[in-house]
Design a protein around this motif. Structure first.
Motif, short mmCIF file in Angstrom:
data_model
loop_
_atom_site.label_atom_id
_atom_site.label_comp_id
_atom_site.label_asym_id
_atom_site.label_seq_id
_atom_site.Cartn_x
_atom_site.Cartn_y
_atom_site.Cartn_z
N GLU A 231 6.08 -8.14 -0.83
CA GLU A 231 6.31 -6.81 -1.26
C GLU A 231 5.57 -6.92 -2.22
O GLU A 231 5.71 -7.30 -3.05
N GLY A 232 5.13 -5.10 -2.72
CA GLY A 232 4.77 -5.13 -4.25
C GLY A 232 3.36 -6.09 -4.60
O GLY A 232 2.39 -5.33 -5.33
N HIS A 233 2.70 -6.12 -3.31
CA HIS A 233 1.03 -6.59 -3.32
C HIS A 233 -0.13 -6.02 -2.66
O HIS A 233 0.60 -5.72 -1.16
N ASP A 234 -1.42 -5.87 -2.42
CA ASP A 234 -2.00 -5.76 -1.62
C ASP A 234 -3.22 -6.67 -2.31
O ASP A 234 -3.31 -7.34 -2.68
N LEU A 235 -4.07 -6.14 -0.88
CA LEU A 235 -4.83 -7.77 -0.81
C LEU A 235 -5.93 -7.34 -0.81
O LEU A 235 -6.53 -5.62 -0.22
N PRO A 236 -7.63 -7.59 -1.60
CA PRO A 236 -8.50 -7.00 -1.87
C PRO A 236 -9.08 -7.02 -0.51
O PRO A 236 -9.38 -8.36 0.31
N THR A 237 -9.69 -6.12 -0.25
CA THR A 237 -10.93 -5.83 0.81
C THR A 237 -11.61 -6.82 1.28
O THR A 237 -12.52 -7.24 2.37
N ASP A 238 -12.60 -7.90 0.39
CA ASP A 238 -13.18 -9.05 0.78
C ASP A 238 -12.40 -10.12 1.08
O ASP A 238 -12.54 -10.47 2.20
#
Length: 164
Positions: A70-77
């Motif tokens: 929640e509240g975070h994103d994952l980098p696409t690499d």
């Protein structure tokens, strides 16, 4: 092997990237795309420096092990985009008018062990410039709020950027 085919479509506050990798149709291990952008955005992960430039990996909210915390994103690499279109909605208020450069690389492997395909040879780069800025408009309370451009202004902006 062919490079990724990419095209950018602009609005004053978003960039849509449309991608294809023809070689992906013949690969059973094609997992998606990793996308990085310069100039970096202020929110999210700290920028990485590659070839003397600061970049951010575009964010993804869904990885192979499920949604990001929640509240975070994952980098696409680390959580490749598993679609052929992606919106970059992280255009900061002071960035309209800036030139954005994207590097898109295919990601192959298995969900628990993957990598970017020869990123220097197979990645594709595209650049675009958001040419219109958001405007501050007064409200009935006397405070300013961001006025988003109308659809007609957005279309005209995209046409100007495309040279039409």
């Amino acid at each position: 092997m062919t490079k990724v085919i990419v095209r950018s479509y602009l609005s004053p506050t978003l960039v849509l990237l449309a991608m294809d990798w023809p070689d992906g149709a013949d690969r059973k291990d094609f997992l998606g795309f990793a996308i990085r952008r310069t100039p970096p955005f202020r929110s999210g992960d700290a920028p990485v420096t590659i070839d003397g430039k600061k970049w951010n990996w575009l964010p993804n909210r869904l990885g192979f092990e499920g949604p990001a915390p929640e509240g975070h994103d994952l980098p696409t690499d680390r959580a490749p985009i598993q679609k052929f279109m992606w919106w970059d909605a992280r255009i900061d208020e002071d960035q309209p008018g800036s030139k954005f450069t994207y590097v898109i690389a295919p990601v192959v492997g298995k969900p628990n062990q993957f990598g970017l395909v020869d990123a220097t040879a197979r990645a594709s780069m595209c650049s675009c410039r958001c040419t219109s800025s958001m405007e501050l408009a007064p409200t009935s309370t006397g405070r300013s709020s961001v006025r988003r451009p109308s659809p007609r202004e957005s279309i005209n902006c995209a046409r100007r950027a495309a040279g039409n």
